[in-house]
Design a protein around this motif. Sequence first.
Motif, PDB file in Angstrom:
ATOM      1  N   LEU A  10      76.279-100.758 -24.786  1.00  0.00           N
ATOM      2  CA  LEU A  10      74.960-100.165 -24.954  1.00  0.00           C
ATOM      3  C   LEU A  10      74.453-100.349 -26.379  1.00  0.00           C
ATOM      4  O   LEU A  10      73.249-100.492 -26.603  1.00  0.00           O
ATOM      5  N   GLY A  11      75.366-100.379 -27.331  1.00  0.00           N
ATOM      6  CA  GLY A  11      74.964-100.539 -28.722  1.00  0.00           C
ATOM      7  C   GLY A  11      74.211-101.831 -28.967  1.00  0.00           C
ATOM      8  O   GLY A  11      73.273-101.868 -29.778  1.00  0.00           O
ATOM      9  N   ARG A  12      74.613-102.899 -28.298  1.00  0.00           N
ATOM     10  CA  ARG A  12      73.909-104.178 -28.429  1.00  0.00           C
ATOM     11  C   ARG A  12      72.457-104.036 -28.006  1.00  0.00           C
ATOM     12  O   ARG A  12      71.540-104.548 -28.661  1.00  0.00           O
ATOM     13  N   LEU A  13      72.222-103.338 -26.908  1.00  0.00           N
ATOM     14  CA  LEU A  13      70.856-103.165 -26.413  1.00  0.00           C
ATOM     15  C   LEU A  13      70.015-102.369 -27.397  1.00  0.00           C
ATOM     16  O   LEU A  13      68.873-102.728 -27.702  1.00  0.00           O
ATOM     17  N   VAL A  14      70.559-101.281 -27.899  1.00  0.00           N
ATOM     18  CA  VAL A  14      69.818-100.437 -28.846  1.00  0.00           C
ATOM     19  C   VAL A  14      69.474-101.228 -30.096  1.00  0.00           C
ATOM     20  O   VAL A  14      68.336-101.179 -30.589  1.00  0.00           O
TER      21      VAL A  14
END
Length: 210
Positions: free
Chosen positions: A6-10
């Motif tokens: 999810l960090g990549r998306l944020v």
Amino acid sequence: MVETGLGRLVADITALPANATRHLVALAGPPGAGKSTTGAALCAALERTGVRTAVVPMDGFHLDNRVLVQKGLLDRKGSPDTFDVHGLRRLLDELRMAREVYHPIFDRSLDLSIAGAGVVDQDCQTVIVEGNYLLCDAPGWGELMPLWSYTITLHVPQETLERRLVQRWLNHGLDRDAAVARARNNDLRNAAFITNHSRPADCTLDDTAL
């Protein structure tokens, strides 16, 4: 390559260039892939960074069952031809503008769409639109591609999809044979269509990413 996290998306979404309109993020994937769960998690994560975010489901544009009966498509509900893609396109055009926008929501328990059941506030900066066919090249759907600031697809093994879809229909009161038939004869057919007709996304999440 399948990316995770999810960090990549944020990081990617918060790095999008500022502009005069809202950013629309497409979150696509087959039925049972976990789009609603992922959309909610991504929305919460973006909110924690200070980005005002909303989730708008594509399912609000399901054609009513009475229309599907007239078209002979009731048994294929959920396939690309059973959505009002042109209505969705008009909503996306509205959502890009920095103003309050109302949108329909599909009530699965009632099996119908309810007009004006959702609202995107004027101060919302990013809208996550989640749905099956947002990245597909099928007629009407391919015209949505220029509207997305960022695109995400969910990758889930077929055996996992089938298990989730059968359980979904069991939860809605079908017996096991009917639930298996509904999953295999309709939902998984739609999943195969998505696999064969979707364009590459900016990021692909697997089912262990969240």
